[in-house]
Enzyme design. Structure first.
Site, short mmCIF file in Angstrom:
data_model
loop_
_atom_site.label_atom_id
_atom_site.label_comp_id
_atom_site.label_asym_id
_atom_site.label_seq_id
_atom_site.Cartn_x
_atom_site.Cartn_y
_atom_site.Cartn_z
N ASP A 17 8.60 -6.96 -5.40
CA ASP A 17 8.12 -5.57 -5.51
C ASP A 17 8.43 -4.87 -6.84
OD1 ASP A 17 7.49 -6.15 -2.88
OD2 ASP A 17 8.67 -4.54 -1.99
N LYS A 115 2.32 -7.58 1.19
CA LYS A 115 2.97 -7.30 2.47
C LYS A 115 2.89 -5.81 2.76
CE LYS A 115 7.53 -6.94 0.31
NZ LYS A 115 7.83 -5.54 0.58
N CYS A 160 14.12 -4.52 0.36
CA CYS A 160 13.22 -5.68 0.37
C CYS A 160 13.88 -6.94 -0.17
CB CYS A 160 11.93 -5.34 -0.38
SG CYS A 160 10.99 -4.06 0.50
#
Ligand SMILES: [Zn+2]
Length: 212
Positions: A17, A115, A160
């Site tokens: 990310d 995602k 994450c």
């Protein structure tokens, strides 16, 4: 921190990310999030295999505080799969905030795994969505490609990155976290909780400089 690690053909660098909304100025900025980019760019040159994850939400995603009237970011609500922290709007599909940071330069990355695209399920982990049942497909991908050891980097360390590392371990991969290639948010003690969990699960944290 652990000893020096030589990188081989069954190793993969997972870059979690590294997107505009998680960097200063973004919708859900991780403090100093942009600082990981030069190190990740350098580390990526050591790896034949690199996988990028991209948080990729539809508008009005269940994890956004703005989706729930009267709620504010960082409050927790109960949803079908348990508690869910509410976040500021971030990483909405096909918006500039969802783009990878411009300075992230990993042309040889082999997979971009999106995602968080189910409206009613958040997805911190690169392996499972937050209902803990819905797979992203990453474990099968890594197995089919014979990739056994996962080095995790990116944003945010205590969400994450944490859940990706933990689930990778549970899926049977050897997992190491490159701690200086991560930055955290620290919501309600989440940094300490992450370090504790890594110790309990045997997930090693290491410095990027020890990758040789
Ligand atoms: Zn998200």
């Amino acid at each position: 921190m652990t000893g020096r690690r030589a990188i081989g053909s069954t190793d993969v660098l997972l870059v979690v990310d590294v997107q505009n909304d998680f960097c200063p100025g973004g919708g859900l900025a991780v403090p100093s999030g942009h600082e990981v980019v030069p190190l990740i760019n350098r580390l990526a040159q050591r790896f034949e295999h690199v996988v990028l994850t991209q948080d990729w939400h539809p508008p009005a995603h269940q994890s956004f505080a703005s989706t729930h009237s009267g709620r504010k970011p960082y409050e927790t609500i109960e949803v079908a799969y348990g508690p869910q922290i509410l976040w500021p709007d971030h990483c909405i599909q096909a918006t500039p905030g969802a783009d990878f940071c411009e300075d992230l330069q990993i042309a040889h990355a082999q997979l971009v795994l999106r995602k968080g695209y189910h409206r009613h399920i958040d997805s911190y982990s690169a392996f499972y969505e937050n209902d803990r049942k819905t797979h992203t497909g990453l474990a099968s991908y890594l197995r089919e490609r014979g990739l056994a050891r996962v080095f995790v980097s990116g944003l945010a360390f205590d969400f994450c990155v944490r859940y990706s590392a933990e689930d990778g371990k549970r899926e049977g991969f050897d997992v190491l976290v490159i701690e200086d290639a991560c930055r955290g948010i620290d919501v309600a003690g989440s940094m300490d909780a992450t370090r504790r969990s890594f110790r309990e699960l045997g997930i090693a944290c290491m410095a990027g400089a020890s990758i040789g």
